[in-house]
Design an enzyme around this catalytic site. Sequence first.
Site, PDB file in Angstrom:
ATOM      1  N   GLU A 100      55.494  50.610 -31.314  1.00 45.93           N
ATOM      2  CA  GLU A 100      56.446  50.013 -30.366  1.00 45.93           C
ATOM      3  C   GLU A 100      57.721  49.530 -31.024  1.00 45.93           C
ATOM      4  O   GLU A 100      58.817  49.684 -30.490  1.00 45.93           O
ATOM      5  CB  GLU A 100      55.779  48.826 -29.642  1.00 45.93           C
ATOM      6  CG  GLU A 100      54.765  49.240 -28.609  1.00 45.93           C
ATOM      7  CD  GLU A 100      53.468  49.702 -29.237  1.00 45.93           C
ATOM      8  OE1 GLU A 100      53.220  49.355 -30.408  1.00 45.93           O
ATOM      9  OE2 GLU A 100      52.711  50.402 -28.568  1.00 45.93           O
TER      10      GLU A 100
ATOM     11  N   HIS B 266      46.403  43.873 -20.776  1.00 46.70           N
ATOM     12  CA  HIS B 266      46.939  44.858 -19.832  1.00 46.70           C
ATOM     13  C   HIS B 266      47.424  44.152 -18.578  1.00 46.70           C
ATOM     14  O   HIS B 266      47.445  44.734 -17.510  1.00 46.70           O
ATOM     15  CB  HIS B 266      45.866  45.899 -19.469  1.00 46.70           C
ATOM     16  CG  HIS B 266      45.452  46.761 -20.623  1.00 46.70           C
ATOM     17  ND1 HIS B 266      44.589  46.323 -21.590  1.00 46.70           N
ATOM     18  CD2 HIS B 266      45.794  48.020 -20.973  1.00 46.70           C
ATOM     19  CE1 HIS B 266      44.416  47.275 -22.487  1.00 46.70           C
ATOM     20  NE2 HIS B 266      45.129  48.315 -22.146  1.00 46.70           N
TER      21      HIS B 266
END
Lengths: 317, 398
Positions: free
Chosen positions: A99, A169
């Site tokens: 990322e 999540h």
Amino acid sequence: MALRNFLTRNLLLNKCPLRISQRLSHFTFVPDTVSASEGETQRMNLFQAINNSLDLALSSDPTAIIFGEDVAFGGVFRCTVGLQEKHGKSRVFNTPLCEQGIAGFGIGAATAGATAIAEIQFADYILPAFDQICNEAAKYRYRSGGLYDCGSLTIRAPCSAVGHGALYHSQSPEAFFAHCPGLKVVVPRGPIKAKGLLLSCIRDKNPCLFFEPKILYRSAVEQVPVKEYTMPLSKADILVEGDDITLVGWGTQVHVLREVCQLAKDQLNVSCELIDLVTILPWDKETIAQVGNLNIMAFLSFSLLQKKFLKWETLAI
Amino acid sequence: MFSVTLRCLGRQVHQQNKSLAPLFTYSKNGLNTEATFDTKPFKLHKLEEGPATTVTLSRQDALKYYKDMQMIRRMETAAGNLYKEKIIRGFCHLYSGQEACCVGMRASMRSYDAVITAYRAHGWTYIMGVDAVGVLAELTGRSTGCARGKGGSMHMYVKNFYGGNGIVGAQQPLGAGIALALKYQGTDGVCLTLYGDGAANQGQLYEAMNMAQLWKLPVIFICENNGYGMGTSVDRASASTAYYTRGDYVPGIWVDGMDVLAVREATRFAIDHCATGKGPMVMEVVTYRYSGHSMSDPGTSYRSRDEIQEVRQTRDPITGFRERMLSTDLATADELKDIDQNVRQVIDDAVKRAKSDKEIGLDELTADIMSNPIDTRVRGVTAFDTLTHKRIGPAVNS
């Protein structure tokens, strides 16, 4: 004063005489509608609207590229379905699992002239990229005295609770970025807004973060105009008119708050105003500053208090 | 009569086995007490010599490894079924196919070595000492789970096992830190830090490797390479798929991860290297997962069913090991069948417990957030809704 006390003590869910039969995580999506003057519309859910927006961005801007983990086959939420087939492997491609690398790479590409649309697979994973976004992207224009900028960078990420996501999540990290000048942070509430806002972010000359509430990807369905259109950033929407109290929210919570407004009206005879902030940063100061009786998020409160301290009964939550 | 005499003789010999061992290598069942095998050759990076390719396996160890691998396989199958019944929610990453990795590594670990891994952690949790009930009940969120049901699939812990980590690659620098602590504690303990082929492209791995090499930390960076990072094959994600060389200045070994004995041998070598102060090591164990990345992934959109079948038929760690045991008379087929039955029974019972045990109370929602909060009031859903913080029991690492 009595009303305010009553509301603040009793409107809040668990102490309230309101009977809330649904579980707290349940909400009903309320679709927006557009007037007939917007032309032909098509039934789309949130990921289809985003897909449409990305397609239009790639079609209209030859320098636009989309990259991220697993975007080539369509993405884990199908937001990029068909784009690689249509626009080619050099414009829609996968990155490895990194990322910080994705964000930095996007900043570099944007600085050198590409319209870089990066995807972070879940907003929970944006934290390794935090340094790149806040230290590199946000401050590029300022620190170079205007010589360079990465304004053509947009980072998209699915965010917020979905019920079974647990720690990694489900996060809603918009507040972390809300204190970083130089960035724009946008959270849509439905497909029509998402399509227009995403295109606006892509075309905006500042680095933008576009957080998409993942629970709405399939459940939010609206009749979305098929034409190309943008929606203004930093413009809040007043969704429900009311006099007694104002509720401000964004994303999925807008639909929860709609229900709250209705419940308050039905059971407490309280008239609520509902505002969708839409853009978290820079937020629409004009619209918010006009409200009368405000139930407000903490980070907004200080600057508003500066403006209108004496006029309100505010409750910072 | 004659056969009885022989049997008595055999029993006597067995009792005096030390002096008569060279003459009789059979135990009274007619089975071997040990056997020797060759493993696939190891590939070495920046090492003059590597682990031995000829290994000896005792019958006792063989039965233990077989049972452990079967337990993990069955436990993971049970977890998959529970997930399909929607009794396990959230995310569930199964270890089926990779059993030889954790069993082989644990076989060479000392009791004070530490392990930290990513989210495919059920097999590791079991092998580090949590029983099947502790794992399955944790998955179903019951109080008998190893983290009282609060952690779930990706957050299982026990002494010397630091989890269970959800964010890809985040455990790599943690492993280096644990190794530093072990070094300071004066034991020659080593930290096994595991990650996958996808995580091998994370920047923080190289930060951790640099620190480890610079400060000669006793950490083994182990890449469990199962060929796919979620749905992306290694060739499409990594410029170099020779993960055992990616440490550059850190020596590395490539190991066949489907062979529990090769894994054991390589781990023994690596632990010896690290425990004697030579610094870190990288190990790449090439393995395979039969199921998808998680229960949300069927695992067939990016690879063919033929490929999965082929691995199951030719390289399965349990089948291969079983054949080795039977062909060298380390065990009988009946013995192994008994083990299978026993494993099935244990797992079935564990599943029943996992379905029926109680969950923790709602008061634990605000437990263990902080260590010594000055103010024990925790904000609830609203500003007027206060819950009380509490601490439950001492930490494992306190």
